[in-house]
Design a protein around this motif. Structure first.
Motif, PDB file in Angstrom:
ATOM      1  N   ASN A  66      -6.742   4.601  -0.695  1.00  0.00           N
ATOM      2  CA  ASN A  66      -6.179   3.332  -0.229  1.00  0.00           C
ATOM      3  C   ASN A  66      -7.035   2.700   0.867  1.00  0.00           C
ATOM      4  N   SER A  67      -7.821   3.498   1.560  1.00  0.00           N
ATOM      5  CA  SER A  67      -8.708   2.958   2.601  1.00  0.00           C
ATOM      6  C   SER A  67      -9.861   2.160   1.999  1.00  0.00           C
ATOM      7  N   PHE A  68     -10.168   2.412   0.732  1.00  0.00           N
ATOM      8  CA  PHE A  68     -11.243   1.687   0.060  1.00  0.00           C
ATOM      9  C   PHE A  68     -10.766   0.362  -0.538  1.00  0.00           C
ATOM     10  N   LEU A  69      -9.473   0.166  -0.629  1.00  0.00           N
ATOM     11  CA  LEU A  69      -8.957  -1.062  -1.240  1.00  0.00           C
ATOM     12  C   LEU A  69      -9.273  -2.263  -0.358  1.00  0.00           C
ATOM     13  N   LEU A  70      -9.569  -3.371  -1.008  1.00  0.00           N
ATOM     14  CA  LEU A  70     -10.026  -4.569  -0.297  1.00  0.00           C
ATOM     15  C   LEU A  70      -9.503  -5.786  -1.042  1.00  0.00           C
ATOM     16  N   THR A  71      -8.876  -6.702  -0.322  1.00  0.00           N
ATOM     17  CA  THR A  71      -8.393  -7.918  -0.969  1.00  0.00           C
ATOM     18  C   THR A  71      -9.480  -8.980  -0.948  1.00  0.00           C
ATOM     19  N   GLN A  72      -9.403  -9.856  -1.919  1.00  0.00           N
ATOM     20  CA  GLN A  72     -10.393 -10.928  -2.002  1.00  0.00           C
ATOM     21  C   GLN A  72     -10.206 -11.879  -0.822  1.00  0.00           C
ATOM     22  N   ASP A 102     -12.737   9.416  11.510  1.00  0.00           N
ATOM     23  CA  ASP A 102     -12.047  10.275  10.546  1.00  0.00           C
ATOM     24  C   ASP A 102     -12.316   9.727   9.140  1.00  0.00           C
ATOM     25  N   ALA A 103     -11.849  10.424   8.130  1.00  0.00           N
ATOM     26  CA  ALA A 103     -12.149  10.048   6.743  1.00  0.00           C
ATOM     27  C   ALA A 103     -11.625   8.660   6.409  1.00  0.00           C
ATOM     28  N   ASN A 104     -10.473   8.316   6.939  1.00  0.00           N
ATOM     29  CA  ASN A 104      -9.873   7.006   6.684  1.00  0.00           C
ATOM     30  C   ASN A 104     -10.730   5.891   7.297  1.00  0.00           C
ATOM     31  N   GLN A 105     -11.141   6.075   8.539  1.00  0.00           N
ATOM     32  CA  GLN A 105     -11.988   5.081   9.210  1.00  0.00           C
ATOM     33  C   GLN A 105     -13.361   4.992   8.545  1.00  0.00           C
ATOM     34  N   ARG A 106     -13.897   6.136   8.125  1.00  0.00           N
ATOM     35  CA  ARG A 106     -15.201   6.151   7.447  1.00  0.00           C
ATOM     36  C   ARG A 106     -15.128   5.349   6.145  1.00  0.00           C
ATOM     37  N   ALA A 107     -14.035   5.508   5.407  1.00  0.00           N
ATOM     38  CA  ALA A 107     -13.866   4.760   4.157  1.00  0.00           C
ATOM     39  C   ALA A 107     -13.806   3.263   4.437  1.00  0.00           C
ATOM     40  N   LYS A 108     -13.073   2.880   5.473  1.00  0.00           N
ATOM     41  CA  LYS A 108     -12.982   1.449   5.814  1.00  0.00           C
ATOM     42  C   LYS A 108     -14.348   0.896   6.230  1.00  0.00           C
ATOM     43  N   CYS A 109     -15.126   1.689   6.966  1.00  0.00           N
ATOM     44  CA  CYS A 109     -16.475   1.250   7.354  1.00  0.00           C
ATOM     45  C   CYS A 109     -17.383   1.114   6.132  1.00  0.00           C
ATOM     46  N   GLU A 110     -17.297   2.073   5.235  1.00  0.00           N
ATOM     47  CA  GLU A 110     -18.144   2.016   4.032  1.00  0.00           C
ATOM     48  C   GLU A 110     -17.851   0.766   3.213  1.00  0.00           C
ATOM     49  N   VAL A 111     -16.579   0.487   2.980  1.00  0.00           N
ATOM     50  CA  VAL A 111     -16.229  -0.687   2.185  1.00  0.00           C
ATOM     51  C   VAL A 111     -16.557  -1.970   2.948  1.00  0.00           C
ATOM     52  N   ASN A 112     -16.468  -1.938   4.265  1.00  0.00           N
ATOM     53  CA  ASN A 112     -16.835  -3.106   5.068  1.00  0.00           C
ATOM     54  C   ASN A 112     -18.336  -3.378   4.975  1.00  0.00           C
ATOM     55  N   ASN A 113     -19.147  -2.325   5.100  1.00  0.00           N
ATOM     56  CA  ASN A 113     -20.602  -2.493   4.969  1.00  0.00           C
ATOM     57  C   ASN A 113     -20.975  -2.981   3.579  1.00  0.00           C
ATOM     58  N   TRP A 114     -20.263  -2.477   2.589  1.00  0.00           N
ATOM     59  CA  TRP A 114     -20.509  -2.928   1.212  1.00  0.00           C
ATOM     60  C   TRP A 114     -20.177  -4.407   1.062  1.00  0.00           C
ATOM     61  N   LEU A 115     -19.080  -4.838   1.670  1.00  0.00           N
ATOM     62  CA  LEU A 115     -18.691  -6.249   1.591  1.00  0.00           C
ATOM     63  C   LEU A 115     -19.719  -7.143   2.278  1.00  0.00           C
TER      64      LEU A 115
END
Length: 137
Positions: free
Chosen positions: A77-83, A98-111
């Motif tokens: 769920n941390s990787f989910l991203l709305t348009q 933590d893993a949750n914050q890392r996932a949010k950072c990864e998807v943010n960098n990808w965006l």
């Protein structure tokens, strides 16, 4: 018998070669316009193909980020991203996450990468409507 009057068939043929040349130029011009149109269409299709390839590459990058995260399944769920999400400017590499914050950072960098690479770059990461609830594997 002195001078002869010009033959009627000679008068009729005067200027015919010029008319043939004009018709030939018209046919050549139409052919060149057709070739130009084909070239422009090919260029547009090539640009579309490049953008599609870039989009597929961006999706593959995100998939690799998810696979590289050891707890991605439990924190999906941390990787989910709305348009329409605006990427944050927080630095992810400088702090312990933590893993949750890392996932949010990864998807943010990808965006951020999506917005830089794609025209009108925007993306959404979501689960399909028929995704089984409780699925963990």
């Amino acid at each position: 018998m002195g001078l002869h009057a010009p033959n009627f068939s000679q008068k009729k043929n005067k200027g015919f070669a010029l008319f043939e040349a004009l018709i030939s130029l018209l046919i050549i011009a139409l052919g060149l316009l057709a070739i130009l149109g084909l070239q422009l269409r090919t260029l547009a299709d090539t640009q579309t193909s490049v953008k599609r390839a870039q989009a597929v590459d961006l999706v593959n990058q995100l998939a690799e980020k998810i696979r590289a995260n050891p707890s991605a399944i439990t924190n999906f769920n941390s990787f989910l991203l709305t348009q329409g999400t605006t990427p944050s400017t927080a630095a992810c590499e400088t702090t312990q996450l933590d893993a949750n914050q890392r996932a949010k950072c990864e998807v943010n960098n990808w965006l951020v990468n999506v917005k830089n690479v794609m025209p009108l770059g925007d993306a959404a990461v979501f689960l399909p409507a028929d995704y089984p609830s409780g699925f963990t594997g």
